[in-house]
Design an enzyme around this catalytic site. Structure first.
Site, PDB file in Angstrom:
ATOM      1  N   CYS A 379      42.866  39.308  45.719  1.00 19.88           N
ATOM      2  CA  CYS A 379      41.803  38.520  46.334  1.00 19.88           C
ATOM      3  C   CYS A 379      41.622  37.179  45.612  1.00 19.88           C
ATOM      4  CB  CYS A 379      40.517  39.337  46.418  1.00 19.88           C
ATOM      5  SG  CYS A 379      39.441  38.722  47.728  1.00 19.88           S
ATOM      6  N   HIS A 505      42.056  44.113  49.081  1.00 16.57           N
ATOM      7  CA  HIS A 505      41.831  44.881  47.848  1.00 16.57           C
ATOM      8  C   HIS A 505      42.542  46.232  47.931  1.00 16.57           C
ATOM      9  CE1 HIS A 505      38.657  42.387  45.979  1.00 16.57           C
ATOM     10  NE2 HIS A 505      38.406  42.038  47.234  1.00 16.57           N
ATOM     11  N   GLU A 507      43.145  48.277  45.669  1.00 17.47           N
ATOM     12  CA  GLU A 507      42.618  49.275  44.723  1.00 17.47           C
ATOM     13  C   GLU A 507      41.711  50.308  45.393  1.00 17.47           C
ATOM     14  OE1 GLU A 507      41.771  46.085  44.858  1.00 17.47           O
ATOM     15  OE2 GLU A 507      39.722  45.677  44.185  1.00 17.47           O
TER      16      GLU A 507
HETATM   17  N1  GLN Z   1      35.435  34.518  45.847  1.00 17.42           N
HETATM   18  C1  GLN Z   1      36.539  34.671  46.726  1.00 17.42           C
HETATM   19  C2  GLN Z   1      36.131  34.647  48.193  1.00 17.42           C
HETATM   20  O1  GLN Z   1      34.978  34.793  48.503  1.00 17.42           O
HETATM   21  C3  GLN Z   1      37.307  35.945  46.427  1.00 17.42           C
HETATM   22  C4  GLN Z   1      36.513  37.184  46.667  1.00 17.42           C
HETATM   23  C5  GLN Z   1      37.060  38.389  45.977  1.00 17.42           C
HETATM   24  O2  GLN Z   1      37.873  38.294  45.063  1.00 17.42           O
HETATM   25  N2  GLN Z   1      36.631  39.550  46.381  1.00 17.42           N
HETATM   26  O3  GLN Z   1      36.961  34.473  49.045  1.00 17.42           O
END
Ligand code: GLN
Length: 543
Positions: A379, A505, A507
């Protein structure tokens, strides 16, 4: 009709109520029962999405886009059944609903009160879980500890449930072992049982949470003060593998005891396969070292799913995992810290928000790319991998994400257009499970072995399409996109042993015995890297 097991906690929070709840669920499922869960969080936030992971631990994302308590992650990892946002309720949600109805005039003429209106809404939500998937047993875990002011309406609802349904109360409380005098101290546990009784709940089972197995005298004492037979007292003690807790409790006969109290037949539990999975976590060598470079590293609960996903992948590959937590905001002020990466075999940059520590993460990514260390970005970790590539390969010196620098001349990561109109911060990100199309012939395709996968998301920003072409021309591979092809989901690098990053994600979907492929890939590549390093040092010594 479903039966309800309430799990409460005593003495201090974070004693592992969630693990005990998940373990009991695991035992019951292995016996053939259909189990569902509800986690109650007595705080006033509507969901966990607006909480700081540093104080509260990770926000766990469900398939349906719920931003929930991390205990739902334990339920999923132990039982491998998908949770929904319905499986987590908070004071905020309950009040929001009741107040909405009050404004709509549903209670016209009545005085709206905690009892019965709030407690009725709590019971409605508990029973909804009982009816939605035809569960035999619903395990309801009440967050916090018995006696907390915030929790009282939930305990009151639980107390009332006893009058309406078949229920069972399990109390998990800390027992302290005093080393100098070699004795267990149960006074605090006794007080917490009394606290429960004061609000009308007599526990049926007590689980003593201790650093070691309690002795018979302690068991007898807990039983006596809790007005329970000795056989109603169990112990959950410290273990090196958290997934062992169901086996530990079942060895003490908790499954059969629960069946007896709930008037269920005594069915055999089937945990042999689980035992084998647990054994796989006990490999002592070889060791593979992974650096997790983030900004909430002093509370490992803020990265609990990442940590577990790494453990699942390492156990699957029969290696022992060592995690080095690197706080990237410290690294920013002390660049010499980057040398710590020389001692690890692989690097992971997890998700995150905001400016603090971001430049440090960029340094880490540059190291991974140029020194050819296996790398997984997740992410925010993927977004920063794009920023690093833009700065150092495309030579766009001030390239950035607009989340970090809104005035950057090269906004390689920008706010998703549909986010521009959104003002509210709660539950408004791109959330939950969405399909991803994977390009044939890529590393991602080899790992997932599929053209379409489904993974969970939680972000507002993404790769700016304006830069796709130049990124690709310079060697960045876009190996996964949304099915309509308009959003980047996976990137990788050609001339690198393992450099892969995902907008989603992975995970959250990793399970013991069923690791997520990109984590598995990271561990495999890191094992290779460790081997090469060993061979080189042997050569150096013998030369
Ligand atoms: N801050 C980034 C976004 O809002 C990544 C978010 C995250 O890593 N969950 O896109």
């Amino acid at each position: 009709m479903p039966k309800y097991i309430f799990v409460t906690g005593g003495v201090v929070s974070s004693v592992g109520k969630g693990t005990v709840a998940a373990s009991i669920g695991k035992i019951l499922v292995s016996k053939g029962y259909k189990v569902d869960f509800l986690k109650i969080d007595p705080y006033v936030n509507v969901d966990a999405g607006t909480l700081n992971p540093y104080s509260h631990g990770e926000v766990f994302v469900t398939d349906d886009g719920g931003e929930t308590d991390l205990d739902l992650g334990w339920y999923e990892r132990f039982l491998d059944i998908p949770m929904s946002k319905m499986n987590n309720i908070t004071t905020g949600q309950v009040y929001l609903e009741v107040l909405k109805r009050e404004r709509a005039g549903d209670y016209l003429g009545q005085c709206v009160q905690v009892i019965p209106h709030i407690t009725d809404e709590i019971k409605r939500r508990i029973k909804l879980i009982g009816s939605r998937r035809g569960a035999d047993i619903v395990i309801v875990e009440i967050g916090g500890t018995a006696g907390d002011i915030e929790g009282l309406p939930f305990y009151e609802a639980a107390r009332q449930m006893k009058l309406e349904e078949s229920t069972l109360f399990i109390h998990v409380a800390l027992v302290i072992y005093l080393k100098p005098t070699a004795e267990f101290k149960t006074k605090a546990l006794q007080h917490s049982v009394n606290e429960l009784r004061r609000i009308g709940i007599q526990p049926d089972i007590v689980v003593a949470r201790s650093d070691r197995m309690i002795d018979e005298a302690t068991r007898a004492k807990i039983a006596l003060f809790s007005t329970l037979p000795k056989e109603a007292v169990f112990c959950s003690y410290d273990t090196d593998v958290i997934y062992e807790v169901p086996l530990m409790l079942e060895r003490q006969g908790i499954g059969e005891y629960i069946e007896r109290l709930l008037g269920l037949p005594n069915l055999p539990s089937h945990l042999d396969e689980w035992q084998q999975i647990v054994n796989s976590f006990r490999v002592k060598n070889p060791v593979v070292r992974i650096a997790v470079c983030g900004k909430y590293t002093s509370l490992t609960d803020s990265y609990v799913s990442i940590k577990e996903a790494l453990l699942h992948a390492a156990a699957y590959q029969n290696v022992k995992l060592e995690i080095k937590w690197i706080e990237t905001s410290e690294l920013e002020n002390n660049l010499a810290m980057i040398e710590q990466l020389d001692t690890v075999d692989g690097i992971l940059v997890p998700g995150g928000f905001g400016k603090r520590g971001a430049e440090g993460k960029l340094k880490v990514i540059e190291y991974a790319r140029t020194r050819r260390k296996p790398f997984l970005g997740i992410c925010f970790g993927m977004q920063l991998a794009i920023v690093e590539f833009a700065r150092n390969v495309l030579n766009l010196k001030d390239a950035n994400s607009t989340e970090i620098d809104p005035t950057t001349p090269h906004p390689v990561i920008y706010l998703m257009p549909e986010q521009e109109e959104i003002i509210d911060k709660g539950g408004t990100m791109r959330l939950g499970a969405l399909p991803i199309r994977i390009k044939g012939g890529t590393m991602a395709h080899a790992l997932y072995g599929n053209n379409i996968i489904s993974q969970r998301h939680r972000h507002r920003y993404e790769v700016n399409p304006r830069y796709w072409e130049s990124l690709q021309k310079n060697g960045l591979i876009i190996s996964g996109t949304s099915p309509d092809g308009i959003r980047i989901e996976i990137i990788e690098l050609k001339e690198h042993p393992y450099f892969i990053a995902t907008q989603f994600h992975p995970e959250f979907k990793s399970r013991p015995g069923k690791p997520d492929p990109v984590f598995l890939g990271l561990i495999r590549a890191s094992i290779e890297a460790a081997k090469i390093k060993d061979e080189e040092s042997v050569k150096r010594i013998t030369a």
